[in-house]
Design an enzyme around this catalytic site. Structure first.
Site, mmCIF file in Angstrom:
data_model
loop_
_atom_site.group_PDB
_atom_site.id
_atom_site.type_symbol
_atom_site.label_atom_id
_atom_site.label_comp_id
_atom_site.label_asym_id
_atom_site.label_seq_id
_atom_site.Cartn_x
_atom_site.Cartn_y
_atom_site.Cartn_z
ATOM 1 N N ASP A 134 -3.563 8.472 0.944
ATOM 2 C CA ASP A 134 -3.133 9.864 1.036
ATOM 3 C C ASP A 134 -1.654 10.001 1.386
ATOM 4 O O ASP A 134 -1.031 11.010 1.045
ATOM 5 C CB ASP A 134 -3.990 10.608 2.054
ATOM 6 N N TYR A 189 -10.884 16.870 2.267
ATOM 7 C CA TYR A 189 -10.804 16.544 3.693
ATOM 8 C C TYR A 189 -9.629 17.232 4.364
ATOM 9 O O TYR A 189 -8.591 17.479 3.738
ATOM 10 C CB TYR A 189 -10.658 15.031 3.893
ATOM 11 N N GLU A 190 -9.796 17.508 5.657
ATOM 12 C CA GLU A 190 -8.699 17.934 6.520
ATOM 13 C C GLU A 190 -8.442 16.862 7.565
ATOM 14 O O GLU A 190 -9.394 16.270 8.101
ATOM 15 C CB GLU A 190 -9.027 19.248 7.246
#
Length: 652
Positions: free
Chosen positions: A307, A389-390
Site C-alpha cells: 500500500d 481497508y482503513e
C-alpha cells in the site's frame, strides 16, 4: 501541508501547491512532460541534517528541491528527476529501465470507469445476470512479477476484482463476482483479456453496515440503550502550540511533515529536560506496508498489496471531521498533493492534533494521604482509506518521555462466496457460504533516532535466567544481557518472547547524572512472523518482513525497505540488499527499521464491517533521564470525586 504565514517557513515543510505546479512546469518546459505522460509522484527532496542545522542556527536557506517520478504512457518509460525550485531548473533527469512507477489514484478511478463501460465486460457480466452497471465496481490491483502473464511482460498491468452492490449506496464488497477478473494495460487503457473461469450462485448474505441498508429485523433486534453525552471540553484552549508545522507541548517539540508515499512524517523530535533541549529522533515514518493474502485460489493468488510502495498512503489519506474522528479541542493540518497531471489539490484536515486524558500517570497512597497525577498525552493522527481497508495511525507523546505508535485497522474484509457443500480451507466463514481469506498486514516503521546526538549504537537487550546454585539457591535471580550490534548482519534481529528481547538506541559518547549512557528503547508490540517459505516469490519481493528489526547506517538513498519501485517487482532491492554489505553500524548515525502488524485470521465478528484491530509499539526512555521526568506534573486542581451525589448528600 499549508504554511499559515511565511514567517513559519522551515526547510522540512512539505511542498505547497505553487511548488507542485512549478515542478511540473519545469519538466514540461525542459523535457516535454505533458500530454501522454503521468506524474507518479512529486515530493520534497528533504535537506540533510547539516543543512537543517545551518538553517536552525543561522537562517541559511537550502536549495528547495523536488524529486519527481513520471512516465511516458506511450513508450512505457519511467524517469526520475531532481528539480530545483529555487533555481527553476532540472538538476538531474534519469531514465529508469525495467521498472513500473507507483499506481496513481487517477489510474484506479479511470480503470474502473473504463472497464464498466467496455462492451466486452458488459456482455460477459450480462451472461451472469448482472446488467445494472451502476451497481458494479471494478477494483484494480497491481501485479507482482511472479504472477505476471508472460505474454504481457513489459506492460503497465492491472487486474481487477468485480463487485456488485445489492442496491444504490449499499456495500459493494458484500457482492463478489467470483471467478471474474479483467487484465488491463493501464497505460493504454486497453482490456487485454477477461478471465471468466467459474461462478458461484450468490447466497443470501447480510453484508450491510449503513443503517438504511441494514434489514429492519436486525435493526429492531437491537437491545443497546442510548448513551448519555460525554463532552470533552477545554474552555481555555489546548496546551500545545502549533506554528506552521512546528508543534510544542509539555517539553516536547517536533515538526509534522507529509508526502505522497509515507503520508504523515515526524521530524526533529526533542525533549526539554530541565532547560536542556535533547534530541530523540530526527525522522519517523512508515516506509512500507505489505498485505499478502494467504489463499491460493483463483480469486486471491495475486492479492498482495504494497500500500505504501505500490500506491502511496499519502494519496489515500482522508479528511478528518471534528467530533467523529477526533474529539476535544482540535487543531488540523491540511495536506497538499498532486494528481497524475501534476495539478495540486488539498486534503483538508488531513492531520489531527489534540490532547487526551489517559487515566493515571502515577499514584501512591500511604498513611499520610495520597498523591496522584492524571496522564495527559498529545496525539498526532491521520487516517488512510486503501480501497476496502482503513488504517488509522496515531503517534502519541507522553509527559514521562514515552512515545507510542498505534495503528488501527478497520473497514471491510475481502470475501468470496463458495458453492453449497464447498470448502474454504484458507479462510473463515463469516456469512452464508461466504468466507474471508486469511491474510497479514505487515508495517515497516523507519525510525531515524538521534539519542542525544547522531552517533548511536543499537543494543539487543534480553533477560536471562540465572542457573540455580550456591549463589541462587531459590532460583530467583535474573540478569540483563545487553549486546551491541556492530554490523548490519548482526542488526538483523527477531522477536523472542522467552527472553523478552527489545532494542535500545544508546549514545555511548556521553553520560547521564547517574553515570550511564542515555538510551531509548524500542519495546516491540504486534511483532508477527512472516510464515513464508524463503523461496516464495512473494517473500522474495518483501524480504523486509523476514526480520522484526533491521539496523542500517543512515543513508538518504535508503528510504524504502522493499525497494523504490515495488510495482511489478521480482526481488526486494531494499533491506536485504543493503544489509548484505554488512556495513558497520556501531557508534554512527543509524536507522532502526521495525516490522510489525496484524496476523489476521478473520472472525465472524469482523463482518460486515470490522471493529478496529489495534497494534502498537513504544519508544521508551531507558536511562535517558536520571529519574521520573513527570515528577513536576501538576495535580488536578479540583477533587476528583466532587461530582459524586452520594458524597454531596451524606450527613457525615
Amino acid at each position: 501541508m499549508t504554511r499559515t504565514t511565511t514567517g513559519t517557513f522551515h526547510p522540512l515543510d512539505p511542498l505547497g501547491a505553487d511548488e507542485f505546479a512549478k515542478a511540473a512546469a519545469v519538466l514540461a518546459r525542459e523535457h516535454g512532460v505533458g500530454d501522454g505522460w503521468r506524474f507518479a509522484s512529486i515530493e520534497l527532496a528533504e535537506p540533510d541534517k547539516a543543512a537543517v542545522s545551518a538553517f536552525d542556527g543561522s537562517g541559511t536557506v537550502p536549495d528547495r528541491r523536488a524529486i519527481v517520478v513520471c512516465f511516458d504512457r506511450g513508450s512505457g518509460d519511467t524517469y526520475k528527476a531532481l528539480v530545483s525550485l529555487t533555481g527553476d531548473n532540472v538538476v538531474s533527469w534519469q531514465h529508469i529501465p525495467d521498472v513500473q512507477a507507483n499506481f496513481t489514484v487517477d489510474e484506479w478511478e479511470e480503470a474502473d470507469a473504463f472497464l464498466r463501460g467496455h462492451p466486452d465486460v458488459i456482455a460477459a457480466l450480462a451472461k451472469r445476470g448482472i446488467t445494472d452497471m451502476s451497481l458494479v465496481f471494478m477494483d484494480v490491483w497491481t501485479y507482482g512479477d511472479a504472477v505476471t502473464p508472460e505474454k504481457y511482460r513489459g506492460r503497465r498491468l492491472g487486474w481487477s476484482d468485480t463487485w456488485v452492490r445489492s442496491a444504490e449506496g449499499a456495500n459493494p464488497y458484500a457482492g463478489p463476482v467470483n471467478g471474474f477478473h479483467c487484465v488491463i494495460d493501464v497505460n493504454k487503457m486497453e482490456l487485454l483479456e477477461i478471465e471468466d473461469t467459474f461462478s458461484v450462485e450468490r447466497p443470501e448474505v447480510m453484508g450491510e453496515y449503513v443503517p438504511r441498508h441494514i434489514p429492519e429485523r436486525i435493526r429492531n433486534a437491537s437491545t443497546r440503550p442510548p448513551l448519555k453525552p460525554l463532552d470533552i471540553v477545554q474552555p481555555e484552549g489546548p496546551s500545545f502550540t502549533l506554528e506552521g508545522n512546528k508543534l510544542e507541548w509539555q517539553n516536547w517539540s517536533l515538526r509534522v511533515g507529509f508526502n505522497y508515499r509515507e503520508g504523515m512524517t515526524l521530524h526533529a523530535v526533542t525533549y526539554t529536560d530541565n532547560g536542556r533541549v535533547r534530541s530523540i529522533a530526527n525522522r519517523m515514518s512508515f516506509a512500507e506496508m505489505a498485505v499478502p493474502y494467504r489463499d491460493t485460489s483463483t480469486d486471491h493468488y495475486r492479492r498482495t498489496a504494497f500500500d505504501i510502495g505500490e500506491w502511496g498512503i499519502g494519496f489515500m489519506t482522508t479528511s478528518l471531521t471534528l467530533g467523529c474522528d477526533c474529539l476535544g479541542e482540535i487543531r488540523y493540518l491540511d495536506a497538499v498533493l498532486h494528481d497524475s497531471h501534476g495539478v495540486p489539490f488539498t486534503i483538508e484536515n488531513a492531520i489531527c492534533i489534540h490532547e487526551e486524558d489517559n487515566a493515571v500517570l502515577w499514584k501512591h497512597v500511604d498513611h499520610d494521604g495520597a498523591e496522584v497525577r492524571r496522564m495527559r498525552r498529545l496525539t498526532v493522527s491521520t487516517h488512510v482509506t486503501v480501497a476496502n481497508y482503513e488504517y488509522l495511525v496515531y503517534w502519541r507523546f507522553y509527559q514521562d518521555g514515552n512515545i507510542e505508535c498505534e495503528v488501527r485497522a478497520t473497514g471491510i474484509m475481502v470475501v468470496s462466496h463458495f458453492p453449497e457443500g464447498g470448502e474454504h480451507p484458507s479462510g473463515t466463514l463469516v456469512d452464508t457460504r461466504t468466507y474471508a481469506p486469511f491474510h497479514q498486514h505487515f508495517l515497516v516503521a523507519r525510525l531515524d533516532l538521534d539519542v542525544d546526538g547522531t552517533q548511536n549504537t543499537v543494543y539487543a537487550t534480553e533477560t536471562e535466567i540465572v542457573p540455580m546454585g550456591p549463589d541462587n539457591p531459590l532460583g530467583l535471580a535474573l540478569r540483563q544481557k545487553n549486546t551491541p550490534l556492530r554490523t548490519e548482519l548482526e542488526g538483523r534481529q527477531d522477536f523472542d518472547w522467552q527472553s523478552q528481547r527489545a532494542w535500545k538506541v544508546v549514545n555511548d559518547n556521553t553520560t547521564t547524572g547517574l553515570g550511564t549512557a542515555p538510551a531509548y528503547k524500542l519495546v516491540p508490540g504486534g511483532a508477527i512472523p512472516s510464515m513464508f517459505d524463503p523461496a516464495s516469490p512473494i517473500f522474495q519481493r518483501t524480504g523486509a518482513i523476514g526480520h522484526t528489526v533491521w539496523v542500517t547506517p543512515n543513508s538518504p538513498d535508503e528510504r524504502w525497505p522493499a525497494g523504490e519501485f515495488v510495482n511489478q517487482s521480482k526481488v526486494d532491492h531494499g533491506l536485504p540488499a543493503w544489509t548484505a554489505a554488512d556495513r558497520p553500524i556501531e557508534n554512527t548515525d543509524v536507522v532502526l527499521w521495525y516490522t510489525f502488524g496484524i496476523h489476521h485470521i478473520p472472525r465472524p465478528e469482523d463482518w460486515p464491517i470490522m471493529p478496529a484491530d489495534t497494534v502498537s509499539f513504544w519508544l521508551k526512555p531507558a536511562g535517558f533521564f536520571d529519574r521520573n521526568p513527570a515528577l513536576d506534573v501538576a495535580p488536578t486542581p479540583e477533587a476528583c470525586d466532587h461530582h459524586h451525589p452520594h458524597h454531596e448528600d451524606s450527613d457525615d
